[in-house]
Design a protein around this motif. Structure first.
Motif: not given
Length: 449
Positions: A409-418
Motif C-alpha cells: 500500500r505504502d510503496r506501490v499502490l500509492s503510485d497513481e501512475e501505474i
C-alpha cells in the motif's frame, strides 16, 4: 583453495542406470541416473548404432558442468570427445554463460567465463532420423502448478501424453519427491508413466561448503541436462515430442549488470535456451525429435488463473525447492502462496499452508524484492515484478492483511501512475509467437490457454 582440472573419468552403463565418475583435482564424485522402467541393455540393442553412445556422452558432458561452480581452469572431456562435435562445445559454453550468470554475480566474478575444454579429437556432426515414432507427447511433471495445468490442457485437447517424473539430489530425498509428484499425477490420465532419479554425491556432501566457504554454493544446469536425459525416454518410448511446462515469465531476468549483462535465474527454462537446445538436438543428434515449453505462450499470472479450473489439485501441488512440499519461508513459497490467495478462496489456501505469509517479518525483504523495490528480484523461478504486484493488489481487494500488504500500500499502490488495466491485459494475454510448440499441437491447444 583453487581447482586446476575437473575431468570426466568414466561412464558405466548398467541395466537400469548410468554411473558417471568425475574428479575435481584429487577428489572424486559420482552421478547416478536411474531409469526406473527402462532396460538400457535392450535400448542398446535397438539404438546402439544410431546415436545412443553419443547421447550418453552429451549427458555426461553437461552433468559435469556443475563442477564449474568451483571455477576450475580446465575441464577434461577426452574420454568422450570423439562422440562430440565442435557444435557441442559451443553449446556447452552458451549454456554455461546463461545458467552461471547468477553464480558470477553472487560471487563477484568479473572475468571468468568457463574452463578450458580439454579433449583429444572431436567427432563429426551427424543427426539421425529415427523410425517408428508415435505422436504421444512425453510431458514432464515436477509436481507444481505448471505441470498439472500443462497436462490438463493436453487432456482437454484429446492429445495423448506419457508422463515422466524426475527427482534430483538438489531437491532432497528421492522417494519423497516421487511420492509427492505421484499425488499430482493421480489428477490426470497419462497413457504411460516414467520415472528418472538422479543421485549426486557432489551435491549431497559438504565439499563446497568446507573447501570453498567463500562461494555462494553450487549451480546445476538442471533443465538443459534433463532435456538430454529425457531423450533416453524418447528413444525407448518412440516419442517424437518432449514437453516441459516452461512459461513466458521465465524469459525475463532478475537484473541487468554492466559487466555481466542480463542475469536470469531461469535462463535454462527460457525460450532462448529452448531454441538453442532444439536446434542442437535436431542438427546433431536426432532430426525428428522436438522439445518445447508448452506454456511459453502465457505468463505465470494466466497459469494461476487457469489453475482455478482445477481446485481439486490444490492440496497436492508443490513447488518449494527448500523443503517439500512447502517450507513457507522462501521466495518460491511466498510467491506461490500470494498468487493462490489472489485467485482462490483464502480458506482453501489456508487449509494447505496454515499461515499468513504476508505477516511473516522474515519474508518482508522477499516481498520487497518481488515487488521491484530492491536491486533485483529473488533468484528463484518466479513471475515478473508486475505479475506479483497484480496478485498482491487482488489480495488487497479481498481484504487480506499483513506487513507485506502494508508495504505494498505504502510503496506501490500509492503510485497513481501505474496502469493496472494495461498490466492485467499483458499478463492475461495469450501470445502466438516466440514459442517452439509444433504447429499441429499448438492449433489443438490454442483455445485451452
Amino acid at each position: 583453495m583453487s581447482v586446476k582440472t575437473i575431468a570426466l573419468r568414466e561412464i558405466k552403463i548398467h541395466q537400469h542406470h548410468l554411473d558417471l565418475l568425475y574428479t575435481v583435482d584429487e577428489f572424486s564424485f559420482t552421478t547416478k541416473i536411474f531409469y526406473h522402467d527402462l532396460d538400457l541393455n535392450e535400448l542398446d540393442r535397438r539404438y546402439g548404432d544410431r546415436g545412443l553412445d553419443r547421447l550418453y556422452a552429451h549427458i555426461a558432458l553437461f552433468e559435469g558442468m556443475k563442477f564449474c561452480s568451483v571455477y576450475p581452469e580446465k575441464y577434461d572431456i577426452s574420454i568422450i570427445s570423439d562422440r562430440l562435435c565442435e557444435d557441442a562445445l559451443t553449446l556447452f559454453n552458451r549454456i554455461y554463460c546463461g545458467v552461471f550468470a547468477q553464480h558470477w554475480y553472487e560471487n563477484n566474478v568479473g572475468d571468468y567465463r568457463g574452463p578450458q575444454l580439454i579433449y583429444d579429437r572431436l567427432g563429426t556432426s551427424e543427426a539421425v532420423e529415427l523410425g517408428d515414432r508415435n505422436d504421444i507427447i512425453l510431458a514432464a511433471c515436477g509436481g507444481g502448478k505448471d505441470s498439472i495445468v500443462a497436462m490438463k490442457m493436453l487432456e482437454e485437447a484429446n492429445l495423448p501424453f506419457a508422463s515422466f517424473q524426475y527427482s534430483h539430489s538438489i531437491y532432497g530425498q528421492s522417494n519423497l519427491q516421487h511420492r509427492l509428484i505421484s499425488r499430482v499425477l493421480k489428477h490426470v490420465r497419462p497413457v504411460r508413466s516414467h520415472q528418472i532419479s538422479i543421485y549426486d554425491d557432489f551435491l549431497d556432501c559438504p565439499f563446497v561448503s568446507l573447501y570453498f566457504p567463500q562461494l555462494s554454493g553450487i549451480t546445476v544446469p538442471e533443465t538443459p541436462v534433463s532435456v538430454f536425459e529425457s531423450l533416453i525416454l524418447m528413444l525407448a518410448g518412440g516419442y517424437r515430442y518432449l514437453s516441459l511446462a516452461h512459461e513466458k515469465s521465465a524469459n525475463t531476468g532478475n537484473l541487468v549488470s554492466d559487466s555481466l549483462g542480463e542475469v536470469n535465474h531461469q535462463w535454462g527454462k527460457s525460450y532462448e535456451a529452448e531454441i538453442e537446445l532444439n536446434r542442437y538436438i535436431q542438427t546433431n543428434l536426432f532430426s525428428n525429435l522436438s522439445y518445447f515449453g508448452i506454456l511459453q505462450p502465457i505468463y505465470e499470472y494466466r497459469i494461476f488463473e487457469k489453475l482455478t479450473q482445477y481446485p481439486e489439485v490444490l492440496g497436492d501441488i508443490h513447488s518449494c525447492n527448500i523443503e517439500k512440499p512447502w517450507c513457507k519461508k522462501c521466495p518460491k513459497c511466498a510467491y506461490v502462496w500470494t498468487n493462490l490467495m489472489a485467485f482462490f478462496d483464502p480458506d482453501r489456501v489456508d487449509a494447505v499452508f496454515g499461515k499468513n505469509l504476508f505477516d511473516d517479518p522474515d519474508l518482508l525483504p522477499v516481498y520487497e524484492q518481488m515487488l521491484g523495490l530492491t536491486e533485483h528480484t529473488p533468484f528463484e523461478c518466479l513471475g515478473e515484478i508486475d505479475e506479483t504486484r497484480l496478485a498482491v493488489k487482488s489480495c488487497v481487494e479481498k481484504g487480506l492483511t499483513g506487513k507485506a500488504i502494508d508495504l505494498f500500500r505504502d510503496r506501490v499502490l500509492s503510485d497513481e501512475e501505474i496502469d493496472w488495466e494495461g498490466i492485467a491485459a499483458k499478463y492475461r494475454g495469450v501470445y502466438d509467437r516466440e514459442h517452439a510448440i509444433p504447429e499441429a499441437i499448438f492449433m489443438r491447444i490454442a483455445d485451452k490457454f
